[in-house]
Design a protein around this motif. Structure first.
Motif, mmCIF file in Angstrom:
data_model
loop_
_atom_site.group_PDB
_atom_site.id
_atom_site.type_symbol
_atom_site.label_atom_id
_atom_site.label_comp_id
_atom_site.label_asym_id
_atom_site.label_seq_id
_atom_site.Cartn_x
_atom_site.Cartn_y
_atom_site.Cartn_z
ATOM 1 N N PRO A 163 -75.888 7.323 -10.688
ATOM 2 C CA PRO A 163 -75.368 6.306 -9.771
ATOM 3 C C PRO A 163 -75.710 4.894 -10.247
ATOM 4 C CG PRO A 163 -76.451 8.072 -8.562
ATOM 5 C CD PRO A 163 -76.775 8.291 -10.013
ATOM 6 N N MET A 164 -74.720 4.024 -10.199
ATOM 7 C CA MET A 164 -74.890 2.604 -10.526
ATOM 8 C C MET A 164 -74.279 1.795 -9.373
ATOM 9 S SD MET A 164 -73.717 2.734 -14.541
ATOM 10 C CE MET A 164 -74.134 4.146 -15.563
ATOM 11 N N PRO A 165 -75.008 1.656 -8.293
ATOM 12 C CA PRO A 165 -74.462 1.012 -7.081
ATOM 13 C C PRO A 165 -73.933 -0.390 -7.322
ATOM 14 C CG PRO A 165 -76.590 2.052 -6.634
ATOM 15 C CD PRO A 165 -76.395 2.084 -8.108
ATOM 16 N N GLU A 166 -74.475 -1.075 -8.309
ATOM 17 C CA GLU A 166 -74.051 -2.449 -8.573
ATOM 18 C C GLU A 166 -72.608 -2.550 -9.051
ATOM 19 O OE1 GLU A 166 -75.802 -0.846 -12.438
ATOM 20 O OE2 GLU A 166 -76.244 -0.714 -10.287
ATOM 21 N N LEU A 167 -72.040 -1.419 -9.498
ATOM 22 C CA LEU A 167 -70.658 -1.420 -9.984
ATOM 23 C C LEU A 167 -69.648 -1.186 -8.874
ATOM 24 C CD1 LEU A 167 -71.021 0.579 -13.333
ATOM 25 C CD2 LEU A 167 -70.854 -1.888 -13.029
ATOM 26 N N ARG A 168 -70.120 -0.827 -7.698
ATOM 27 C CA ARG A 168 -69.210 -0.520 -6.597
ATOM 28 C C ARG A 168 -68.905 -1.782 -5.792
ATOM 29 N NH1 ARG A 168 -72.154 5.246 -5.530
ATOM 30 N NH2 ARG A 168 -71.473 6.102 -7.518
ATOM 31 N N THR A 169 -67.642 -1.991 -5.537
ATOM 32 C CA THR A 169 -67.201 -3.182 -4.826
ATOM 33 C C THR A 169 -66.780 -2.846 -3.407
ATOM 34 O OG1 THR A 169 -65.563 -4.955 -4.817
ATOM 35 C CG2 THR A 169 -64.887 -2.867 -5.793
ATOM 36 N N LYS A 170 -67.025 -3.768 -2.481
ATOM 37 C CA LYS A 170 -66.683 -3.540 -1.081
ATOM 38 C C LYS A 170 -65.279 -4.047 -0.741
ATOM 39 C CE LYS A 170 -71.406 -3.441 0.727
ATOM 40 N NZ LYS A 170 -72.360 -4.024 1.692
ATOM 41 N N VAL A 244 -67.119 5.992 -19.759
ATOM 42 C CA VAL A 244 -66.749 6.836 -18.613
ATOM 43 C C VAL A 244 -67.710 6.692 -17.429
ATOM 44 C CG1 VAL A 244 -66.477 9.223 -17.827
ATOM 45 C CG2 VAL A 244 -65.398 8.484 -19.951
ATOM 46 N N PRO A 245 -69.046 6.687 -17.634
ATOM 47 C CA PRO A 245 -69.944 6.551 -16.470
ATOM 48 C C PRO A 245 -69.669 5.285 -15.662
ATOM 49 C CG PRO A 245 -71.189 7.191 -18.419
ATOM 50 C CD PRO A 245 -69.807 6.853 -18.889
ATOM 51 N N LYS A 246 -69.341 4.205 -16.345
ATOM 52 C CA LYS A 246 -69.059 2.937 -15.657
ATOM 53 C C LYS A 246 -67.840 3.082 -14.744
ATOM 54 C CE LYS A 246 -66.876 -0.455 -17.719
ATOM 55 N NZ LYS A 246 -66.559 -1.571 -18.634
ATOM 56 N N TYR A 247 -66.793 3.704 -15.263
ATOM 57 C CA TYR A 247 -65.570 3.836 -14.466
ATOM 58 C C TYR A 247 -65.756 4.786 -13.288
ATOM 59 C CZ TYR A 247 -62.788 0.996 -17.600
ATOM 60 O OH TYR A 247 -62.285 -0.057 -18.310
ATOM 61 N N PHE A 248 -66.452 5.897 -13.505
ATOM 62 C CA PHE A 248 -66.695 6.812 -12.390
ATOM 63 C C PHE A 248 -67.456 6.106 -11.267
ATOM 64 C CE2 PHE A 248 -66.221 10.851 -15.108
ATOM 65 C CZ PHE A 248 -64.987 11.136 -14.556
ATOM 66 N N ASN A 249 -68.393 5.252 -11.645
ATOM 67 C CA ASN A 249 -69.178 4.550 -10.641
ATOM 68 C C ASN A 249 -68.370 3.520 -9.863
ATOM 69 O OD1 ASN A 249 -72.280 4.969 -10.292
ATOM 70 N ND2 ASN A 249 -71.876 5.423 -12.441
ATOM 71 N N MET A 250 -67.230 3.148 -10.390
ATOM 72 C CA MET A 250 -66.353 2.227 -9.666
ATOM 73 C C MET A 250 -65.501 2.954 -8.621
ATOM 74 S SD MET A 250 -64.941 -0.173 -12.757
ATOM 75 C CE MET A 250 -66.042 -1.128 -13.808
ATOM 76 N N PHE A 251 -65.378 4.286 -8.789
ATOM 77 C CA PHE A 251 -64.529 5.053 -7.880
ATOM 78 C C PHE A 251 -65.224 5.284 -6.532
ATOM 79 C CE2 PHE A 251 -62.442 7.529 -11.667
ATOM 80 C CZ PHE A 251 -61.851 6.351 -12.098
ATOM 81 N N THR A 252 -64.448 5.237 -5.465
ATOM 82 C CA THR A 252 -64.929 5.651 -4.149
ATOM 83 C C THR A 252 -64.827 7.170 -4.025
ATOM 84 O OG1 THR A 252 -64.029 3.581 -3.260
ATOM 85 C CG2 THR A 252 -64.698 5.267 -1.668
ATOM 86 N N VAL A 253 -63.748 7.701 -4.566
ATOM 87 C CA VAL A 253 -63.504 9.147 -4.600
ATOM 88 C C VAL A 253 -62.914 9.485 -5.968
ATOM 89 C CG1 VAL A 253 -62.309 11.099 -3.534
ATOM 90 C CG2 VAL A 253 -62.950 9.144 -2.134
#
Length: 358
Positions: A163-170, A244-253
């Motif tokens: 998990p890389m929470p910093e990559l997830r956008t609200k 790939v890990p970076k992109y997966f961490n951007m996904f909500t689902v």
């Protein structure tokens, strides 16, 4: 140990095994008919004699490969993919000989004709050990042999996929997939499911991100435009495995609603990143998802069911958080590559012992 891998050097699966063996202080040598993408492994690339001959080129190179293997004299000869490298390995008369089934070589190839079925049986019979990455593929393999098939999951490097929470956008809700753009991966049905969600929730900041390359790209782009969601569907193109890990961490689902799949490495990679997943009830995919606990399993070719499953995750923050935590723990418990890799090396040692005492 000295290990000779007969395998496609352009495959991330081959490279993962080769690098793991090398990092464990083993001597690794790869013989491949596919051009390698790396230079820090000992790889012998054998180009085709004539491209028009197709896989017949493999058989024409057998005398050369036999000589190379005998000179290298490995402790283990491990071939990957029964119908090509496995067939070559079986004709070298070298032991210990291990063969890994990969998917279409056991699900599709033997069903083509009596000869294809005979070749699969021949290769498996010649192998000292047979490996499979999934239980369903092991069961399919047992139709052609009466020996044990060892399940060695192709797990995930949980130090890279995390998990890389910093990559997830609200400000965006990203539904994503990373697959080759081919019919068997069911991306058309994902696009249609996304359309259902956009129509139902037009004011939500929904986006569909599709990573990967393939000949269906233009057709899928046209489908998105025809459904009037072209501005919300982003085709990301080729994504290197490092990215790939970076992109997966951007996904909500993360969604993998394939029509055919022997295992589901990308699904496990998503789960390792703490991303809830939705998969189709096909092949080995149900093995890598705990329905209702790490994600949801839906029927294949069913946009409505896929949309409903995505909707459940998007609208329930508490459920989404539970799935995320469970997904990561599930991979750590069953599909941590470090532990899965130990199974392979244990089989190597068992094979060597049996030959020594045979």
């Amino acid at each position: 140990m000295k290990i000779c891998l007969l395998a496609p050097a352009n495959s991330i699966h081959t490279l993962k095994i080769a690098y793991s063996l090398k990092e464990s202080d083993n001597d690794v040598f790869v013989i491949s008919f596919h051009k390698p993408r790396v230079k820090d492994l000992e790889i012998l690339y054998i180009p085709p004699i004539m491209s028009s001959l197709g896989k017949l080129n493999y058989l024409l190179h057998i005398p050369k490969i036999k000589k190379i293997v005998e000179q290298y004299h490995p402790d283990i000869l491990h071939a990957h993919y029964v119908s090509s490298y496995g067939l070559v390995g079986s004709l070298l008369n070298y032991h210990p000989f291990i063969v890994s089934v990969w998917g279409s070589d056991i699900f599709d190839f033997p069903k083509k004709s009596f000869l294809h079925r005979y070749l699969v049986k021949y290769v498996l019979k010649r192998a000292d050990f047979v490996l499979s990455t999934s239980n369903i593929m092991a069961e399919e393999t047992k139709k052609y042999i009466d020996k044990e098939v060892f399940v060695t999951p192709f797990g995930v490097d949980c130090e890279r996929f995390k998990p890389m929470p910093e990559l997830r956008t609200k400000d965006k809700i990203i539904i994503g997939t990373i697959k080759a753009l081919k019919p068997k991966y069911g991306i058309e049905y994902l696009i249609r499911a996304f359309k259902i969600l956009v129509d139902k929730y037009p004011f939500l900041p929904l986006e569909l991100h599709i990573g990967g390359e393939g000949y269906l790209k233009e057709e899928l782009e046209k489908l998105a435009v025809s459904l009037e969601i072209g501005d919300r569907v982003k085709f990301l193109g080729f994504i290197s495995h490092d990215e790939v890990p970076k992109y997966f961490n951007m996904f909500t689902v993360s969604v993998s609603v394939s029509e055919s799949e022997s295992f589901g490495v990308a699904v496990l990679e998503s789960e390792a990143c703490g991303v809830p997943v939705i998969v189709s009830n096909i092949g080995g995919l149900p093995e890598v998802v705990k329905d209702g606990e790490t994600g949801f399993i839906v029927p294949p070719k069913d946009p409505e069911a896929t949309a409903t499953a995505i909707e459940k995750i998007l609208l329930d923050e508490e459920l989404r958080e539970k799935l995320s935590v469970n997904a990561r723990n599930f991979v750590l418990d069953k599909y941590n590559w470090k532990e899965n890799f130990k199974l392979i090396t244990e089989i190597y040692r068992k094979a060597i012992e049996e030959i020594d005492h045979g």
